[in-house]
Motif scaffolding. Structure first.
Motif, mmCIF file in Angstrom:
data_model
loop_
_atom_site.group_PDB
_atom_site.id
_atom_site.type_symbol
_atom_site.label_atom_id
_atom_site.label_comp_id
_atom_site.label_asym_id
_atom_site.label_seq_id
_atom_site.Cartn_x
_atom_site.Cartn_y
_atom_site.Cartn_z
ATOM 1 N N TYR A 1 6.536 9.622 -6.883
ATOM 2 C CA TYR A 1 6.701 11.036 -7.232
ATOM 3 C C TYR A 1 6.475 11.874 -5.983
ATOM 4 C CZ TYR A 1 6.594 8.986 -11.819
ATOM 5 O OH TYR A 1 6.888 8.195 -12.904
ATOM 6 N N ASP A 2 7.297 12.867 -5.823
ATOM 7 C CA ASP A 2 7.471 13.581 -4.562
ATOM 8 C C ASP A 2 6.478 14.738 -4.430
ATOM 9 O OD1 ASP A 2 8.884 14.029 -2.174
ATOM 10 O OD2 ASP A 2 10.081 15.600 -3.098
ATOM 11 N N PHE A 3 5.610 14.679 -3.406
ATOM 12 C CA PHE A 3 4.705 15.796 -3.138
ATOM 13 C C PHE A 3 5.507 17.044 -2.769
ATOM 14 C CE2 PHE A 3 1.046 12.875 -2.489
ATOM 15 C CZ PHE A 3 0.065 13.609 -3.137
ATOM 16 N N GLN B 1 -0.663 12.615 -13.364
ATOM 17 C CA GLN B 1 -0.858 12.512 -14.805
ATOM 18 C C GLN B 1 -1.359 13.808 -15.438
ATOM 19 O OE1 GLN B 1 -3.037 9.044 -16.138
ATOM 20 N NE2 GLN B 1 -2.331 7.828 -14.379
ATOM 21 N N MET B 2 -2.173 14.582 -14.710
ATOM 22 C CA MET B 2 -2.766 15.783 -15.311
ATOM 23 C C MET B 2 -1.721 16.827 -15.676
ATOM 24 S SD MET B 2 -6.424 16.552 -13.492
ATOM 25 C CE MET B 2 -5.887 16.452 -11.810
ATOM 26 N N TYR B 3 -0.632 16.860 -14.934
ATOM 27 C CA TYR B 3 0.440 17.825 -15.202
ATOM 28 C C TYR B 3 1.737 17.030 -15.311
ATOM 29 C CZ TYR B 3 -3.066 21.115 -13.512
ATOM 30 O OH TYR B 3 -4.217 21.844 -13.330
ATOM 31 N N TRP B 4 1.977 16.488 -16.505
ATOM 32 C CA TRP B 4 3.042 15.520 -16.715
ATOM 33 C C TRP B 4 3.954 15.965 -17.846
ATOM 34 C CZ3 TRP B 4 5.296 11.714 -14.282
ATOM 35 C CH2 TRP B 4 6.047 10.765 -14.973
ATOM 36 N N ASP B 5 5.243 15.849 -17.626
ATOM 37 C CA ASP B 5 6.239 16.137 -18.652
ATOM 38 C C ASP B 5 6.551 14.825 -19.358
ATOM 39 O OD1 ASP B 5 8.501 16.615 -20.148
ATOM 40 O OD2 ASP B 5 9.598 17.670 -18.564
ATOM 41 N N ASP B 6 5.915 14.616 -20.519
ATOM 42 C CA ASP B 6 6.044 13.333 -21.196
ATOM 43 C C ASP B 6 7.425 13.132 -21.804
ATOM 44 O OD1 ASP B 6 4.656 10.897 -21.880
ATOM 45 O OD2 ASP B 6 4.774 11.540 -23.970
ATOM 46 N N ASN C 1 3.986 11.354 1.498
ATOM 47 C CA ASN C 1 5.294 11.789 1.020
ATOM 48 C C ASN C 1 5.361 11.716 -0.499
ATOM 49 O OD1 ASN C 1 8.350 12.185 1.209
ATOM 50 N ND2 ASN C 1 8.220 10.205 0.189
ATOM 51 N N HIS C 2 4.638 10.755 -1.077
ATOM 52 C CA HIS C 2 4.749 10.504 -2.497
ATOM 53 C C HIS C 2 3.469 9.833 -2.993
ATOM 54 C CE1 HIS C 2 6.186 6.876 -0.384
ATOM 55 N NE2 HIS C 2 5.490 6.248 -1.310
ATOM 56 N N ALA C 3 3.268 9.856 -4.305
ATOM 57 C CA ALA C 3 2.245 9.063 -4.974
ATOM 58 C C ALA C 3 2.903 8.380 -6.159
ATOM 59 C CB ALA C 3 1.086 9.932 -5.432
ATOM 60 N N PHE C 4 2.193 7.398 -6.733
ATOM 61 C CA PHE C 4 2.756 6.678 -7.863
ATOM 62 C C PHE C 4 2.082 7.104 -9.173
ATOM 63 C CE2 PHE C 4 5.314 4.581 -4.969
ATOM 64 C CZ PHE C 4 6.094 3.594 -5.567
ATOM 65 N N GLY C 5 2.531 6.533 -10.264
ATOM 66 C CA GLY C 5 2.198 7.055 -11.582
ATOM 67 C C GLY C 5 0.749 6.959 -11.986
ATOM 68 N N GLN C 6 -0.056 6.099 -11.348
ATOM 69 C CA GLN C 6 -1.473 6.039 -11.689
ATOM 70 C C GLN C 6 -2.273 7.160 -11.034
ATOM 71 O OE1 GLN C 6 -2.885 2.107 -10.716
ATOM 72 N NE2 GLN C 6 -1.988 1.177 -12.547
ATOM 73 N N GLY D 1 0.778 -1.231 0.000
ATOM 74 C CA GLY D 1 0.000 0.000 0.000
ATOM 75 C C GLY D 1 0.806 1.275 0.000
ATOM 76 N N TYR D 2 2.130 1.157 -0.046
ATOM 77 C CA TYR D 2 2.959 2.370 -0.037
ATOM 78 C C TYR D 2 3.200 2.905 -1.451
ATOM 79 C CZ TYR D 2 3.524 1.137 4.807
ATOM 80 O OH TYR D 2 3.256 0.841 6.119
ATOM 81 N N ASN D 3 2.386 2.436 -2.411
ATOM 82 C CA ASN D 3 2.387 2.943 -3.783
ATOM 83 C C ASN D 3 1.007 3.527 -4.092
ATOM 84 O OD1 ASN D 3 1.235 0.397 -3.574
ATOM 85 N ND2 ASN D 3 1.860 -0.274 -5.610
ATOM 86 N N PRO D 4 0.598 4.573 -3.367
ATOM 87 C CA PRO D 4 -0.787 5.046 -3.440
ATOM 88 C C PRO D 4 -1.105 5.699 -4.778
ATOM 89 C CG PRO D 4 0.545 6.568 -2.167
ATOM 90 C CD PRO D 4 1.417 5.388 -2.454
ATOM 91 N N SER D 5 -2.384 5.591 -5.157
ATOM 92 C CA SER D 5 -2.844 6.241 -6.379
ATOM 93 C C SER D 5 -4.007 7.198 -6.087
ATOM 94 C CB SER D 5 -3.237 5.202 -7.429
ATOM 95 O OG SER D 5 -4.170 4.272 -6.891
#
Length: 802
Positions: free
Chosen positions: A253-255, A224-229, A214-219, A174-178
């Motif tokens: 990804y770091d809050f 995703q809404m503000y992403w440097d592709d 502290n962080h969230a994951f890519g999903q 669960g430490y890969n929250p979306s």
């Protein structure tokens, strides 16, 4: 519906999830301040789940970050209907995660008890950390409710759930929250989670949620809404996330906790779980990451900005619930943690480095400062190797006393529990510590599923009396803690001994004086019991009385022996729960090899069961012996044979044999014994387990080929993990940490070692060996180049540790 996000154009798309063809798309309206987008939709059917997404700038497809139900096209098909009924059949992986809208939902009806619920005092909580997936085969809140009696009887005050908001995949820690407002469906519905909390409260236990901010994951939709592709990272204009990680610790990804948008989001998340679900507080994961201040790329130092961020968050939490627990996994400087603790937050404190060596028999480390109310202290959490597994892997031995013996390990973990839980202040138990759970944390991968102690196809701990004895010991210790009162223990006059082989807790209280003494060593030792007064004292576990005529009297304790004494009788005794190891067998000579003739002597009065119902009065005793070839103290005993023993004196029996002849083999790690008489009675070793003795190997630990070589010759060094102390049997990697000795000496002591190759304790490939057979490892090298020796230096010796 409203979405909070700056500087974007949004469409709201509703799909028929049976075919997932877009049938309606709405351009969302912007509020005058531009901060919110909204749309009104009518003609929705009550109770029907609708899958929906936001399409951002016509390109990025995301679910609603504030939704309480996520539609996952990759993982939802793994969730059983009985766990979460009515999951939409959404399979459009090319669209990614969506979310679900359902009007007319049934509100959970909280019990009348909830209105009067008061959470226990945070200063002395005993918390049980629990991972739903690895606690129950069904991984469901419904069945978790049925285990509340088990936890209540144990005597805990609070249950800490590892993260239960939506995370990537199903089988995760669960430490890969979306998604932060949606309970993960793998464990059940949101109303079942509420029912679990409601029932926990009815049983007197608070419930704490482990929250990862502290962080969230890519999903995550906000990533995703503000992403440097191009650079594959959050864009520079992302309102919530830093473009790059701040500091040296990097997950997901770091809050950006300096951002007002992040702060607003954090506050809404925390308020939601307190108000909607009735959680009693939070354990926040890695709060040292709540900063954008990292001088030299390092976040380990004192950081006032981080303190301010956490104080601001705490203030908002306490506006919602003035009694909410705030527990930080901080790992900050002592000065910074003191500031946060003085503000009312609690810190996690890992004491495994003190308790593990005590349990393994090294007797290092200290039990000092275990009474701190500023920190939640523990020797196990989800992140640590289990203390029981440490004992089995690293336990030390002296004579017949070997901590790696499972029967001895099971006694020593109780001794550790007594010292940590009879110290005041908040404490934590990792799930199944109370059963001596001894499976490696790396079994099936660090975060992979672990074997269950109960249920079908399990470890069957629950039907094992030795495991039940650990539970009963934990229960009795926690009951004693509550009977006297942790607040009373905190205020008591003390005379502790917190270091060394023998250790002591001694409390002088107005209610009931208490003395705990223990021998963490490997041989008999004495300790000043430091009784607070003379007179009659009571042994808490045996129920026996002792008369104390001298408060400083020394008490002799065998290896692993420990006792709790109270001045007031607080127990009638718990027979069999705590026992002291007593070896019923001796072997001479010892140590021995398979080719040696040995004499095996058996004292029937010490066999398990003891002489009152065992073999003490038998007229015929048979030795039943086998060999262990796979791993020490294994239950896989091979080549079992019997021999009739000769009675030497009353209750003492003897037999001579040469193991290589008796077993018709020259190879064994251990011999295993038990004993029987002609009437079918059986005598075992301690705790009804076989009696084990190590067998010396005649093979070398290390071989080098060729045996004679020059500094520029390629050589192969072979390490046999079955030899020596055998502590590396069964591991998946072996490293050779080695040095050259460039002095012409016959005594190559450590002061002569130089040109070391290998980074101690790091899994970085330097010095890594190759497995060539079971437990056998090799490395090939040329000494001069491997150790980078100058031309004028000659390697007289190679020194190696594996």
């Amino acid at each position: 519906l409203a979405l909070e996000a700056p500087a974007k154009e949004f469409a709201y798309v509703v799909g028929d999830f049976t075919n997932w063809e877009v049938n309606e798309s709405y351009k969302m309206n912007r509020t005058p301040d531009g901060e919110f987008f909204w749309v009104e939709i009518d003609k929705l059917e009550a109770h029907k789940p609708y899958v929906f997404q936001y399409w951002t700038d016509g390109e990025v497809k995301v679910g609603d970050p504030y939704a309480d139900w996520v539609a996952d096209p990759w993982s939802d098909n793994e969730i059983d209907e009985s766990i979460f009924p009515g999951i939409p059949d959404y399979t459009k992986t090319e669209y990614g995660l969506a979310t679900v809208l359902q009007t007319g939902q049934e509100n959970y009806q909280w019990s009348e008890h909830e209105a009067s619920w008061q959470s226990p005092n945070v200063d002395h909580l005993v918390i049980y950390e629990l991972h739903v997936r690895d606690f129950l085969a069904s991984h469901s809140y419904t069945d978790l409710i049925d285990t509340l009696t088990y936890l209540k009887n144990l005597g805990i005050d609070a249950i800490e759930l590892m993260p239960v908001n939506e995370f990537e995949g199903n089988k995760s820690w669960g430490y890969n929250p979306s998604y932060y407002f949606a309970p993960d469906k793998y464990y059940g519905t949101k109303n079942e989670l509420k029912r679990f909390i409601d029932h926990a409260h009815q049983n007197g236990m608070a419930v704490i949620i482990d929250m990862v901010l502290n962080h969230a994951f890519g999903q995550n939709a906000m990533v995703q809404m503000y992403w440097d592709d191009v650079n594959k990272r959050p864009a520079a204009n992302n309102p919530w996330f830093n473009v790059n990680h701040v500091g040296q610790y990097q997950w997901g990804y770091d809050f950006n906790h300096e951002s007002e948008y992040t702060q607003g989001f954090v506050d809404r998340v925390n308020k939601y779980w307190l108000e909607e679900f009735g959680f009693d507080g939070f354990r926040f994961d890695f709060t040292k990451g709540f900063t954008n201040y990292a001088p030299g790329g390092n976040v380990d130092g004192f950081d006032q900005s981080r303190i301010d961020i956490l104080k601001r968050m705490a203030d908002e939490i306490w506006k919602t619930d003035a009694n909410a627990y705030i527990i930080l996994e901080h790992w900050g400087t002592s000065t910074e943690e003191a500031v946060l603790a003085n503000y009312g937050m609690k810190m996690w404190r890992n004491r495994s480095y003190d308790f593990v060596p005590a349990v393994t028999g090294a007797a290092t480390g200290s039990f000092a400062n275990m009474n701190a109310t500023s920190h939640v202290s523990y020797f196990n959490s989800h992140d640590e190797r289990r203390i029981a597994e440490h004992a089995l892997a690293e336990g030390l031995a002296k004579g017949n006393y070997n901590v790696k013996n499972p029967a001895i390990m099971l006694e020593r973990v109780k001794m550790a529990a007594a010292f940590i839980y009879l110290s005041p202040g908040p404490k934590m138990i990792w799930q199944f510590d109370e059963l001596g759970y001894d499976i490696s944390i790396d079994y099936n991968g660090r975060t992979g599923e672990k074997p269950l102690p109960w249920g079908n196809n399990s470890l069957n701990y629950y039907t094992d009396q030795n495991r039940q004895n650990i539970y009963d010991a934990y229960k009795a210790i926690l009951e004693l803690r509550k009977t006297i009162g942790p607040e009373v223990l905190l205020a008591a006059n003390t005379n502790h001994k917190l270091n060394g082989t023998t250790r002591r807790l001694a409390y002088d209280t107005p209610q009931a004086d208490l003395v705990l003494i223990a021998n963490f060593g490997l041989e008999t030792a004495s300790i000043d019991a430091a009784f607070t007064q003379t007179g009659t004292w009571f042994n808490y576990f045996t129920g026996h009385e002792i008369n104390v005529s001298d408060v400083s009297q020394n008490i002799e304790l065998r290896a692993g022996e420990w006792h709790i004494f109270t001045k007031v009788r607080l127990s009638e005794g718990l027979p069999g729960v705590v026992e002291v190891f007593d070896m019923p067998v001796s072997v001479s000579p010892n140590p021995f090899s398979m080719k040696d003739e040995i004499t095996i002597t058996f004292d029937a009065s010490k066999a398990w069961p003891d002489g009152t119902n065992g073999l003490a009065n038998s007229t015929v005793i048979n030795l039943n012996a086998g060999i262990i070839t796979d791993e020490i103290f294994s239950a896989n005993i091979k080549n079992e044979k019997s021999a009739v023993m000769v009675q030497k004196e009353s209750g003492i029996w003897e037999v001579k044999l040469k193991p290589s002849v008796f077993f018709n083999t020259s190879t064994a790690l251990q011999l295993a014994f038990h004993f029987t008489d002609d009437e079918g009675n059986r005598g075992m070793g301690f705790r009804n387990m076989p009696v084990y003795f190590d067998v010396l190997s005649e093979k070398p630990i290390v071989t080098i080929s060729p045996a004679s070589f020059e500094a520029t010759d390629p050589i192969t060094i072979t390490f046999d993990a079955t030899q020596g102390n055998r502590e590396l049997m069964g591991v998946d990697k072996v490293y050779m940490h080695s040095s050259a000795v460039t002095q012409n000496t016959n005594t190559p002591q450590t002061t002569t070692w130089s040109y070391a190759v290998g980074n101690w304790g790091l899994d970085d490939g330097v010095g890594q060996m190759t497995q060539v057979a079971d437990y056998v490892w090799e490395i090939t090298l040329e000494p001069r180049s491997y150790y980078q020796l100058p031309e004028n230096e000659h390697p007289y010796w190679i020194a190696a540790v594996f």
